[in-house]
Structures are given as structure tokens and as C-alpha cells.
Design a protein around this motif. Structure first.
Motif, PDB file in Angstrom:
ATOM      1  N   ARG A 123       0.823  -1.221   0.000  1.00 11.13           N
ATOM      2  CA  ARG A 123       0.000   0.000   0.000  1.00 11.13           C
ATOM      3  C   ARG A 123       0.856   1.269   0.000  1.00 11.13           C
ATOM      4  NH1 ARG A 123      -2.293   3.905  -0.480  1.00 11.13           N
ATOM      5  NH2 ARG A 123      -4.285   4.639   0.362  1.00 11.13           N
ATOM      6  N   HIS A 124       2.034   1.235   0.643  1.00 15.40           N
ATOM      7  CA  HIS A 124       2.792   2.469   0.859  1.00 15.40           C
ATOM      8  C   HIS A 124       4.130   2.517   0.140  1.00 15.40           C
ATOM      9  CE1 HIS A 124      -0.067   3.892   3.864  1.00 15.40           C
ATOM     10  NE2 HIS A 124      -0.025   2.704   4.438  1.00 15.40           N
ATOM     11  N   ARG A 181      -4.501  -1.690  -4.273  1.00 13.16           N
ATOM     12  CA  ARG A 181      -5.233  -0.620  -3.594  1.00 13.16           C
ATOM     13  C   ARG A 181      -4.521   0.718  -3.777  1.00 13.16           C
ATOM     14  NH1 ARG A 181      -9.800   1.748  -2.406  1.00 13.16           N
ATOM     15  NH2 ARG A 181      -9.629   3.062  -0.541  1.00 13.16           N
ATOM     16  N   ARG A 182      -3.199   0.708  -3.683  1.00 12.81           N
ATOM     17  CA  ARG A 182      -2.423   1.940  -3.871  1.00 12.81           C
ATOM     18  C   ARG A 182      -2.633   2.499  -5.274  1.00 12.81           C
ATOM     19  NH1 ARG A 182       2.275   4.601  -2.399  1.00 12.81           N
ATOM     20  NH2 ARG A 182       3.446   5.441  -4.154  1.00 12.81           N
ATOM     21  N   ASN A 183      -2.539   1.633  -6.279  1.00 11.49           N
ATOM     22  CA  ASN A 183      -2.713   2.088  -7.661  1.00 11.49           C
ATOM     23  C   ASN A 183      -4.115   2.617  -7.894  1.00 11.49           C
ATOM     24  OD1 ASN A 183      -0.103   1.363  -8.260  1.00 11.49           O
ATOM     25  ND2 ASN A 183      -0.642  -0.658  -9.048  1.00 11.49           N
ATOM     26  N   THR A 184      -5.122   1.974  -7.278  1.00 13.01           N
ATOM     27  CA  THR A 184      -6.498   2.437  -7.435  1.00 13.01           C
ATOM     28  C   THR A 184      -6.683   3.828  -6.850  1.00 13.01           C
ATOM     29  OG1 THR A 184      -7.316   0.156  -7.372  1.00 13.01           O
ATOM     30  CG2 THR A 184      -8.900   1.906  -6.898  1.00 13.01           C
ATOM     31  N   VAL A 185      -6.137   4.054  -5.655  1.00  8.19           N
ATOM     32  CA  VAL A 185      -6.263   5.372  -5.012  1.00  8.19           C
ATOM     33  C   VAL A 185      -5.547   6.441  -5.833  1.00  8.19           C
ATOM     34  CG1 VAL A 185      -5.636   6.702  -2.968  1.00  8.19           C
ATOM     35  CG2 VAL A 185      -6.575   4.402  -2.712  1.00  8.19           C
ATOM     36  N   LEU A 186      -4.337   6.124  -6.295  1.00  4.47           N
ATOM     37  CA  LEU A 186      -3.597   7.089  -7.099  1.00  4.47           C
ATOM     38  C   LEU A 186      -4.332   7.422  -8.394  1.00  4.47           C
ATOM     39  CD1 LEU A 186       0.085   5.825  -6.696  1.00  4.47           C
ATOM     40  CD2 LEU A 186      -0.962   7.828  -5.642  1.00  4.47           C
ATOM     41  N   PHE A 187      -4.913   6.389  -9.014  1.00  4.56           N
ATOM     42  CA  PHE A 187      -5.636   6.628 -10.264  1.00  4.56           C
ATOM     43  C   PHE A 187      -6.867   7.500 -10.032  1.00  4.56           C
ATOM     44  CE2 PHE A 187      -9.179   5.235 -13.002  1.00  4.56           C
ATOM     45  CZ  PHE A 187      -8.704   5.734 -14.204  1.00  4.56           C
ATOM     46  N   ARG A 188      -7.586   7.243  -8.930  1.00  4.37           N
ATOM     47  CA  ARG A 188      -8.766   8.063  -8.643  1.00  4.37           C
ATOM     48  C   ARG A 188      -8.386   9.510  -8.394  1.00  4.37           C
ATOM     49  NH1 ARG A 188     -12.091   3.940  -4.612  1.00  4.37           N
ATOM     50  NH2 ARG A 188     -12.795   2.491  -6.245  1.00  4.37           N
ATOM     51  N   ASP A 189      -7.265   9.734  -7.690  1.00  5.79           N
ATOM     52  CA  ASP A 189      -6.809  11.106  -7.462  1.00  5.79           C
ATOM     53  C   ASP A 189      -6.462  11.781  -8.787  1.00  5.79           C
ATOM     54  OD1 ASP A 189      -7.132  10.730  -4.767  1.00  5.79           O
ATOM     55  OD2 ASP A 189      -5.019  10.282  -4.371  1.00  5.79           O
ATOM     56  N   GLN A 190      -5.746  11.063  -9.658  1.00 10.02           N
ATOM     57  CA  GLN A 190      -5.408  11.639 -10.962  1.00 10.02           C
ATOM     58  C   GLN A 190      -6.652  11.889 -11.800  1.00 10.02           C
ATOM     59  OE1 GLN A 190      -2.675   8.834 -12.645  1.00 10.02           O
ATOM     60  NE2 GLN A 190      -1.010   9.319 -11.213  1.00 10.02           N
TER      61      GLN A 190
END
Length: 449
Positions: free
Chosen positions: A45-46, A101-110
Motif C-alpha cells: 500500500r505504501h 489498492r495503492r494504484n487504485t487510489v492514485l488513479f482516482r486522485d489523478q
């Protein structure tokens, strides 16, 4: 710096998990397995670098493999089970889930940032287009005033030349506006921004003041009685665009405007004569195209007719509340990547299950003896007779959990797993002892209680 040390600590913890989980004993698994899964998830995640995570796994796995290989009383089956179940299920998969999960969060932010930027750009373009319509209208009226001034003064005089320059400058300014808006214009835009236009009466008053010959009829009441809703704004926009074109391309021709608002759909007809052929649209001109999109979005229509030296514009606008079309939804850019992130853990678990089954099947074929075949064996049988019922090679020693009595002196013994099938996970064993290739004993061995 804090973030770097945090990621370094998670990588070290991930490597320790990859090392400790495969070599742990049954008692240690009770606490180690859930802790390893949680730490692996946090690392995925981090930790930003995929390569660093893979290297940490590789280091821990290599250390665990060397430890298992050089450990005593560890069979190949135990080694494979520890690596597959321990490492993959309690370290690799949680790490992959955390990274997904990390990639999903980053993609949503972008995606949110991209949506905000696109919304700002569309808003700027629509405001610029509305300003273009208003300024184009004003410049067209300015050119019309200059044309009227040319008629009133002596041709060849300084005033006539000045009026010509004003008209030419106004025409050039309109061309520059078209070029600027052409750069900012979004062709996929559903509807332009509702411009803050004047009322129809005010538009007509300003146009007449600049020398335009306009006749106006309104069936259904005065134009000022129209409510300031989307329909009124669209009607004003149609009139403004029509007057702009008339002042630009037919400055000395009368303009006829008829508005009918007696039904649920307002019908606006604007016509003017042409001194010659209607000119080709200028590059970058967006007035009529924007007007058509706005009317289509509101459920109306725009019809343009050019025939017999006459230009006519017919617009239909539904009266009442105007509905904006819903924003165009864009498909996720990383849709394939998201599906891959979900599919990889599922495929990994399926591959592990298939690998364990194949390993169990190979172990069964190499070490197992069915109870039915065991019942056919009797002391005194030759090794060749025994081989008709026993095809597996067997083991040199029993499993550590097996309790056995001492075999006969000078006897050569082989041990077989007592299994009825591939999925039989019992720990019982059979012991066959031979002396001079003659079966001297066939024993059923059980795990120690």
C-alpha cells in the motif's frame, strides 16, 4: 526523508515476512501468518517502487529456500508446501492486494484532478465563446455604423477614408476573434454557456441606432414578457447572431423578424435579402455552429435557408424549463489495469491450487499404497509377487509422526503412505520388510497420539 525511511522499514519487514513464514513451525504460524499478511499489505500500500518490493521478496524467498534446503528432516514435499502456501498466500498475495489498492487510489486522485482541469478548460472555452458572440455583434454594428457614415459623406474625402478604415479594422477584428476562439473551442462541447445577452427589444434598439432597417412582429405578447429562463436566453442569442450576420454580410438590406410564442414551442423566423451570393463561412467562425448545438441541447432546432437572393433563419425553442444534458462520461483509462489487478490474485490462487494438486498426485504415485492392495499381501510372498500390488517406490524412513516397533533383524524395510486416493491427507503408513527378497512382515503403522 521520513517517507524514505518509512518505505525502507516496510521493505525490510516485507523481506523478513518472506523469510520467516515458509520456515516457521506450526506453533509460530498462529501469530506469524496474520502479522505477515498485514505487514505485506502495508508494504504494497505504501511502497512506491514495484522493483524494490520484488527485490525484497526475492531476498526473503532466497534466504528461506536456503534455510529449508540445508535443514534436517525436511522433505521435498514439505519444502514445496511451505514455499507455496506460506510465502504466496500470506506474503505475496497480501502485498499484491495492497499495491492494487495503492494504484487504485492514485488513479482516482489523478482522475479527479484531470476532471477538474478539463472542467476549467471547458468553462473558459465556453466563456470565451460567449464573449466572442457579444464582441462579434458589437464589431458588426460598428462596421455597419462606419458603412452608414460612408454614405453620408463625400466620396474621396478624408472622412470617407476614415470611415473605410474603421470598417476594415472592424472586419479584421472579427477575423481575429474567429481565430482566437477557434483555438479555444472544444468540438465535443455539448452546449455553450448561456450568455448574459440583452433582451430582444434592447438588441433591436441598438441595431436600429446603428443604421439597420429592422421590422419586428411578435405574436403572443411583448418580448419583454418572456421569462428570463433558458428559452429567453436562446431566443436572444438567435436574434443577436442573425443581426450580426446581417450587419456583416448584408449591411444595407432590411431585416425581418417574426416571433411566435403562442404555443409551447417558440418559433423565430429571421430573414434578410442578399446583395449578392452568400459568402463562404470564415475559418474559425463558430456562431451558427454554436447556436445549433445550443438549440439541439435544449430540444429545439435550427434551419437555415439560402435561396433566390434571400437568407432565412428558422429557430424553434421549447418554452419553459430548459434541461441541460448530463455530462459526457469518460471510460476509465486504467480499466484494463484494474481488471488485471483483480485477475492476478485469482490466477495466483488457482495456480497454487493446481500446483498443490499436481504435487500431491506425484507424491501419491511415488509413495502411496492403497489399503485394498495391502490386504492382498501375505508374508512369504516373493518381491516379484509383491510388485503386482505395490507399484510405488516408497520411502526409506517413516514420517517423523509415525510410531513403529523394531523390524525383524537383517530385514530391508520400505514405507508407504496408506491412502485411498490423491485427496486422502491421512498420516497412516504401511511397512513392508523383506529378507532375501521374501516378504517377512507387512505392518500398518499409525501416528503417535
Amino acid at each position: 526523508m521520513t517517507t524514505s525511511w518509512k518505505q525502507l522499514g516496510l521493505l525490510i519487514a516485507l523481506a523478513l515476512c518472506a523469510y520467516l513464514v515458509p520456515i516457521s513451525t506450526n506453533a509460530a504460524w498462529i501469530l506469524l501468518a496474520p502479522c505477515a499478511a498485514w505487514i505485506s499489505f502495508l508494504a504494497g500500500r505504501h511502497v512506491a517502487s514495484l522493483l524494490h518490493g520484488v527485490l525484497a521478496f526475492a531476498a526473503g524467498t532466497l534466504a528461506a529456500a536456503l534455510t529449508l534446503v540445508f535443514s534436517s528432516h525436511v522433505s521435498l514435499l514439505t519444502f514445496a508446501l511451505n514455499i507455496l502456501t506460506g510465502l504466496v498466500l500470506f506474503a505475496l498475495l497480501p502485498w499484491w492486494i495492497g499495491r492494487s489498492r495503492r494504484n487504485t487510489v492514485l488513479f482516482r486522485d489523478q482522475e479527479r484532478e484531470h476532471a477538474v482541469v478539463q472542467a476549467e478548460l471547458r468553462e473558459r472555452a465556453r466563456i470565451a465563446e460567449a464573449m466572442h458572440d457579444q464582441l462579434g455583434h458589437d464589431l458588426a454594428l460598428l462596421a455597419l455604423s462606419a458603412s452608414g457614415l460612408q454614405v453620408t459623406v463625400e466620396k474621396g474625402s478624408e472622412a470617407y477614408a476614415q470611415a473605410s478604415r474603421i470598417r476594415e479594422q472592424a472586419d479584421a477584428s472579427i477575423d481575429h476573434l474567429h481565430q482566437i476562439i477557434g483555438v479555444l473551442h472544444d468540438p465535443d462541447q455539448q452546449a455553450p454557456l448561456d450568455p448574459a445577452v440583452e433582451s430582444i427589444d434592447r438588441l433591436l434598439e441598438r441595431a436600429r441606432a446603428n443604421g439597420m432597417d429592422i421590422s419586428y412582429e411578435h405574436d403572443g405578447g411583448k418580448s419583454s414578457s418572456l421569462s428570463a429562463d433558458g428559452a429567453s436566453a436562446l431566443l436572444n442569442q438567435v436574434v443577436q447572431e442573425a443581426l450580426t450576420n446581417a450587419a456583416k454580410y448584408a449591411p444595407n438590406q432590411p431585416v425581418s423578424i417574426k416571433l411566435d410564442t403562442r404555443t409551447s414551442t417558440a418559433v423565430l423566423r429571421i430573414a434578410n435579402s442578399l446583395a449578392g451570393d452568400f459568402p463562404e463561412p470564415r475559418p474559425g467562425a463558430t456562431g451558427l455552429a454554436s447556436l445549433r448545438r445550443a438549440l439541439d441541447a435544449a430540444g429545439g432546432s435550427l434551419q437555415i435557408t439560402q435561396a433566390a437572393g434571400r437568407f432565412e433563419l428558422l429557430a424553434r425553442v421549447p418554452l419553459g424549463k430548459q434541461h441541460r444534458p448530463s455530462p459526457v462520461s469518460h471510460a476509465p483509462v486504467m480499466k484494463t489495469s484494474r481488471h488485471l489487478m483483480i485477475a492476478v490474485p485469482i490466477l495466483a490462487v488457482a495456480a497454487i491450487a493446481a500446483g498443490l494438486y499436481l504435487l500431491q498426485d506425484a507424491t501419491y504415485r511415488a509413495t502411496a499404497l492403497s489399503p485394498a492392495d495391502f490386504q492382498q499381501l501375505q508374508p512369504g510372498m516373493s518381491r516379484q509377487e509383491v510388485s503386482r500390488f505395490v507399484t510405488a517406490k516408497g520411502l526409506d524412513e517413516p514420517l517423523p509422526v509415525i510410531r513403529e516397533s523394531s523390524p525383524a533383524a537383517n530385514a530391508e524395510c520400505r514405507y508407504y503412505a496408506a491412502k485411498t486416493g490423491v485427496l486422502d491427507l491421512g498420516s497412516e503408513m504401511f511397512r513392508l520388510c523383506f529378507t532375501d527378497d521374501i516378504l517377512v512382515s507387512a505392518d500398518h503403522l499409525y501416528p503417535a497420539s
